[in-house]
Each structure stands twice: as structure tokens, then as C-alpha cells.
Design a protein around this motif. Sequence first.
Motif, PDB file in Angstrom:
ATOM      1  N   TYR A 159       0.841  -1.206   0.000  1.00 31.06           N
ATOM      2  CA  TYR A 159       0.000   0.000   0.000  1.00 31.06           C
ATOM      3  C   TYR A 159       0.869   1.245   0.000  1.00 31.06           C
ATOM      4  CZ  TYR A 159       0.849   0.466   5.078  1.00 31.06           C
ATOM      5  OH  TYR A 159       1.425   0.621   6.310  1.00 31.06           O
TER       6      TYR A 159
ATOM      7  N   GLY B 258      -1.456   5.878  -3.008  1.00 34.36           N
ATOM      8  CA  GLY B 258      -2.823   5.878  -3.513  1.00 34.36           C
ATOM      9  C   GLY B 258      -3.123   4.805  -4.534  1.00 34.36           C
TER      10      GLY B 258
ATOM     11  N   ALA C  87      -6.475   0.485  -3.306  1.00 36.77           N
ATOM     12  CA  ALA C  87      -7.199   1.471  -4.119  1.00 36.77           C
ATOM     13  C   ALA C  87      -8.512   0.913  -4.643  1.00 36.77           C
ATOM     14  CB  ALA C  87      -6.329   1.941  -5.284  1.00 36.77           C
TER      15      ALA C  87
ATOM     16  N   THR D 293     -11.221   2.047  -2.111  1.00 41.59           N
ATOM     17  CA  THR D 293     -11.614   3.444  -2.291  1.00 41.59           C
ATOM     18  C   THR D 293     -12.379   3.629  -3.587  1.00 41.59           C
ATOM     19  OG1 THR D 293      -9.616   4.082  -1.089  1.00 41.59           O
ATOM     20  CG2 THR D 293     -10.733   5.797  -2.344  1.00 41.59           C
TER      21      THR D 293
ATOM     22  N   LEU E 258      -5.622   5.057   4.255  1.00 36.51           N
ATOM     23  CA  LEU E 258      -6.955   5.022   3.654  1.00 36.51           C
ATOM     24  C   LEU E 258      -7.822   6.172   4.149  1.00 36.51           C
ATOM     25  CD1 LEU E 258      -7.625   1.190   3.878  1.00 36.51           C
ATOM     26  CD2 LEU E 258      -7.465   2.496   1.748  1.00 36.51           C
TER      27      LEU E 258
ATOM     28  N   TYR F 177      -4.835   7.691  -0.179  1.00 36.78           N
ATOM     29  CA  TYR F 177      -6.057   7.175  -0.790  1.00 36.78           C
ATOM     30  C   TYR F 177      -7.277   8.077  -0.566  1.00 36.78           C
ATOM     31  CZ  TYR F 177      -3.318   2.892  -1.067  1.00 36.78           C
ATOM     32  OH  TYR F 177      -2.338   1.977  -1.356  1.00 36.78           O
TER      33      TYR F 177
END
Length: 290
Positions: free
Chosen positions: A153, A156, A161, A164, A282, A287
Motif C-alpha cells: 500500500y 494511492g 485502491a 476506495t 486510507l 487514498y
Amino acid sequence: MRILVTGATGYIGAAVVDALKRAGHQVVGLARSDAARSKLAARGVQVAQGDLKDPAGLAAAVKDVDAVIWTATSNDKDVDAPAVAAVADALQGTNKAFLYTSGVWVHGDTQGVANEDSPLRSTPLVAWRPGVEQRVLGTPGVRAIVIRPGVVYGQGTGIPAMLTGSAKDGGAVRYVGTGENHWAVVFVDDLADLYVRAVEKAPAGTVLLATQGPGVKVRDAAQAASEGAGVAGRTVAWPLEEARKQLGPFADALALDQRFSSQKAETLLGWAPQGPSLLDELRTGSYARR
């Protein structure tokens, strides 16, 4: 060292290239396309022409380097296995380093906290990878290293991803399975740091897990992604049977319950991950909706 990196423009590979350069190494990036060559040249990286589907060309490309870091994959055994074998054969007897990137999915469900010596119960998507690992590790006269990263991770992108991104379609973050399973995760820059440490210092035959912390419950990751995406924490479960219809065996990989210890990397190489947590990334990091 002069180090050839395959997959040098990819998610992991690009971070590894940057980390190697910061550590003072000379990097050669393998490139198949004009776009990849341009991207590498713009970053000041020497380019070697190569294609995973051309094993002979790959073997030639490793002749004038001190080490090879393999981060590329076609996700196809019939392409990857002969390509890796060609490089291993070309390095045989040289005592040069060959670092191969596998992944934690070769362990399948860990049934508790696992380590490098735990049994491999590969999820079908990567059932071919242990054989490639053994091909690398079994090559005589090579300082062979295998790294098994968790879900990567940061920046983004990567698998997180998907969480999201799913909010854009239905106003809620969708996750595969019950959400009670755990993902083993690693921040991309910390992973790149481990590659540098491993290619510099790890002894022949080393296998290393690259994960941070005890694992992240997928339901918690989805909640954080939902907050970061601006959909007020709304999440929705995607039953595994339904997800398989769209994602195939990738769905089963996403539903694995995995927790690991990376104490070996920490003890052997002094690896100390510094990056933000996945939940923070996140919720408020790379993200999150700006």
C-alpha cells in the motif's frame, strides 16, 4: 553495485529503483516498451531492452550486472517460470545476488501467525509461485533471496485502491467476503528499503516475509476507506461466490485470512518499517479524497 531491476516501472519496482539510487547503487531498468524506456530515462535510470517472453534476451541482459532484483510478473506461469529460469541459469556459478519477488498468498490461510517456515498452502491464483521460488533458491553458485511481500500500500495505488474506488459506483466501499479476515500489509517505501538491505546483506538461500504489524481486518480497512472516500463510513459485503463470478481466483486471494511475523527481516537485516498504517493511509493519506 550495478543492479538490474525487472518491472522497474511497476509499483514495487519503481520504489525499489528509487531506494537503490538513494543507497548509491547504479540501477539498470529492464524495459519492453518505448513508454517504459522513456519513463526510466526521465528518472536517470540506464535502460536494458528486455521482455519476459524472451528468455534468451533476459539471460544476455544480466551478464554485466552484479545483482538482479526481480519485481516483474506476467501473472502467468508459462511466461514467468522460463524467464526466471533463464536468468537463474545465466547467473549460475557467479555468486551474484538474485532477489525474486513472490508474495504472502503462497501461504494461503495462515490459521494464526505464520513465519517463513510455515507450510505453504497457496491460493490457486499463485499456486505456481512456490515452484519458481525453489528454482531460484536451488540454483548453485547464486546468492538467491526470495521476498514475500504482503498486500502493498501507499501512493494511492495497489490493491487498497480497489476499496476506495468501489465507493464511486455505489456510494459505499465494497469488500470481498465477510470482512472478518485479515490482510497482511506492507508500506511500499518500507518494502523498497527491505529490498536494498536484502540485496546488500542477505545470505544465499534467504526467504523473507515483508509485512507490518499483526495484519489488518478487512472490515476495518473498508471502514477507513469509506471515511477517506467521503461516503460516511458506508460499507457493503460482496459474497465470495458472487465476487468469484467477476474476479475469478483473485477473489479467493482477497478473502484469505493472513497474519505473519516479519521478525526474521527485522533481526537479520535491521529492517524497521517507518511508514503510516494502512488505516491511516486510507482514512487521511494517499487514498483519501482531496
